[in-house]
Write a protein that holds these residues in place. Sequence first.
Motif, short mmCIF file in Angstrom:
data_model
loop_
_atom_site.label_atom_id
_atom_site.label_comp_id
_atom_site.label_asym_id
_atom_site.label_seq_id
_atom_site.Cartn_x
_atom_site.Cartn_y
_atom_site.Cartn_z
N SER A 73 34.89 -3.04 -17.18
CA SER A 73 33.99 -4.14 -16.82
C SER A 73 34.57 -4.97 -15.69
O SER A 73 35.76 -4.91 -15.41
CB SER A 73 33.84 -5.08 -18.02
OG SER A 73 32.83 -4.66 -18.87
N CYS A 74 33.74 -5.81 -15.13
CA CYS A 74 34.22 -6.86 -14.22
C CYS A 74 34.71 -8.04 -15.07
O CYS A 74 34.55 -8.04 -16.30
CB CYS A 74 33.10 -7.36 -13.32
SG CYS A 74 32.26 -6.07 -12.41
N TYR A 75 35.19 -9.06 -14.41
CA TYR A 75 35.71 -10.26 -15.09
C TYR A 75 34.66 -10.88 -16.00
O TYR A 75 33.51 -11.09 -15.59
CB TYR A 75 36.16 -11.27 -14.02
CG TYR A 75 36.63 -12.58 -14.61
CD1 TYR A 75 37.92 -12.71 -15.09
CD2 TYR A 75 35.76 -13.66 -14.71
CE1 TYR A 75 38.35 -13.91 -15.66
CE2 TYR A 75 36.17 -14.86 -15.26
CZ TYR A 75 37.46 -14.97 -15.73
OH TYR A 75 37.87 -16.15 -16.29
N ASN A 76 35.05 -11.16 -17.22
CA ASN A 76 34.21 -11.88 -18.19
C ASN A 76 32.81 -11.28 -18.35
O ASN A 76 31.80 -11.97 -18.22
CB ASN A 76 34.11 -13.36 -17.78
CG ASN A 76 33.45 -14.19 -18.88
OD1 ASN A 76 33.46 -13.81 -20.05
ND2 ASN A 76 32.87 -15.31 -18.50
N CYS A 77 32.79 -9.99 -18.61
CA CYS A 77 31.50 -9.34 -18.85
C CYS A 77 31.70 -8.20 -19.84
O CYS A 77 32.66 -7.44 -19.71
CB CYS A 77 30.93 -8.79 -17.54
SG CYS A 77 29.33 -8.00 -17.82
#
Length: 655
Positions: free
Chosen positions: A298-302
């Motif tokens: 995932s990307c940051y905070n996802c």
Amino acid sequence: MRYSETGFNLEIDLSRGNIERVETDPRLTELHLGGLGTNAKILWDRVPPETEPFSPDNLLIFSTGLLGGTPAPGANRTIVSTFSPQTLLMAYSMMGGFWAPELKYAGYDKLILRGKSPNLVYLWINNDKVEIRDASHLRGKGAGETAELIRQELKEPKAQVAAIGLAGENRVYMASIEQGRSSASRSGVGAVMGSKGIKAIAVRGTKDINIARPAEFIKLCNEVLKYIQDREKNPIPGVMPILAGLGSPQEMKLYDEKWHTTSFMWGNSRTRRKDFWTKENEEKWKETQESVRTRLISCYNCPMKCGATISVPGISTYMMKCYSKLTYTMAAYSDLDFGFKIAQRATEYGVDGFSTPQVMAFALELYDAGILTDQDMPGMPSDTEGKFYWLLDRIVRREGIGDVLANGTYWAAQQIGKGAEAYAHNNIKKHEQLPLKLGMLNPVYFLMYSTGEKINITQIEGQFPQEPFPTKEEREAFVKDWIQVPDEKFKQYFLDWEPRGERSNPYYPTVEMSCEIVDWMERMHYIDDALGVCSGLSSFPLKPPYHMHNYPTLISSATGIDMDEAGLTQAAKRNRTLLRAVNIRRGMRRADEKPPEDHWKKRFPELEAQLLDAYYKFKGWNNQGIPTKESLHELGMDYVAEDLEQRGIIKNEQG
Ligand code: SF4
């Protein structure tokens, strides 16, 4: 105190080596929110319209969004803005990953680069300490390799590094900026970075972001997360698998590629292979994908895990997501195994995975047609896959014919001549588009393709289904929990939209309805791009967790800005209009706003003209697509009207 943003930009003049931390005007945040909006304002104010993309006077802006780095899920986009060498218009390419949140934690909302470094350098932003460092030892290195070497050199494994490969160094028009798990690929932003002599930008930040009303904000973020989880369990019935969920199309999880391989075109956007997806191919492709996909990421905070790490034996691991899984494979009429292999080399070189395969397929068509000859292609292997590797290596080095092809199909065709222009057939505004050729004109998509300035249809469309559902019952079921619609009338538009008959494309949705639908979709994209929220959780998928009804309170609780739906609509409209004005000032006009000629087999020139006329009017633009004085005044942008008037653009063309 500033909330949700740091209130400071980092400005670096590469010609003079000057580094400044500059406080920003909070009123601009209220007007434009941040991200794309304030990027457009900076380009309008500071880059004269005649500036060449590779001029030291062009700016290269890396921006976080207004919500970037906060606990809002998916608020991680880096919005990269500059003037594009490919389109000569404003480029705003975006990347996910981790870079923007890290920049905000270092204490900056934007990094603004101007000038040009005399030597190849990289930037090291470590909270308040910012250095311009020699990168001569990194010349020619791959983008991923560069990031790793810099982290080792800095002894900072947590640094987030955005880097260019050989393509960016050599100003290849389709050069990307790569950042571990994402990339800013469209419009040649990597070439502008190379022209400024920047190999990479490493960031490490450990500061906090202030939130105006934290308890309320966290509660809203948790509601968004819960909705994402619920949607995971309840995909939308009746649509193809890649449209049923959230996030960027889940190509790394899915094996079923029937839709892409049979609906999209192969080669230089030429051939449809309706019978390609056999049981045998499905089994083979599934096996290939499982053998190289090591982990979903995932990307940051996802939580969405749209990407995957890909490890092909014998070559280094890289990240892939979305339709790039198929672009090389389909351009070369090859198989998935080839696609996974060549994409690794292309990622290290740092090139756009959408344009580059098309440029190579275009070159091979010219070769087959005798327009390019053996003299242009000395030593090119005879097998198709070998030809693709051969071309890729030459394009990123700008060697021989590669130097011409490195400018993309539009400019290359002009340089080659001899009828090559007819082969560069899939461009809008001089930029390669998705390889799609369809039957009946779709009025909504016609408007999005023609007037979109983001140069990528997937970053304009969303929200409203791409096609009517076959039965009334299915449509009724779809609209039941459609809470995202900004107005109930959209439900009726969809309910009445039929696959055939009077209420079908191209005359339904009607001209007026099409304008409203496109405006809704575009509005959501412009909001996301200002907030720095991934469109995969908002403007792109059907029934997303973020929408017009929950965004205002989310923004208010994060920033303290008093925001409601009308205010948010106005801010999005302001950003959209400003971006248009930036491009109008650079010469864009109605004649540029058209889809590729053969995008649809059945075209309706009269209807298309009506659609454009009506949409321009709806947006407050004149019949050349130029914002009118009145609409600029209403948006508080008299300064734009004055400038356009002084240049004779409004006065001469408004009548
Ligand atoms: S939805 Fe996908 S692309 Fe978007 S932030 Fe999440 S993981 Fe990244």
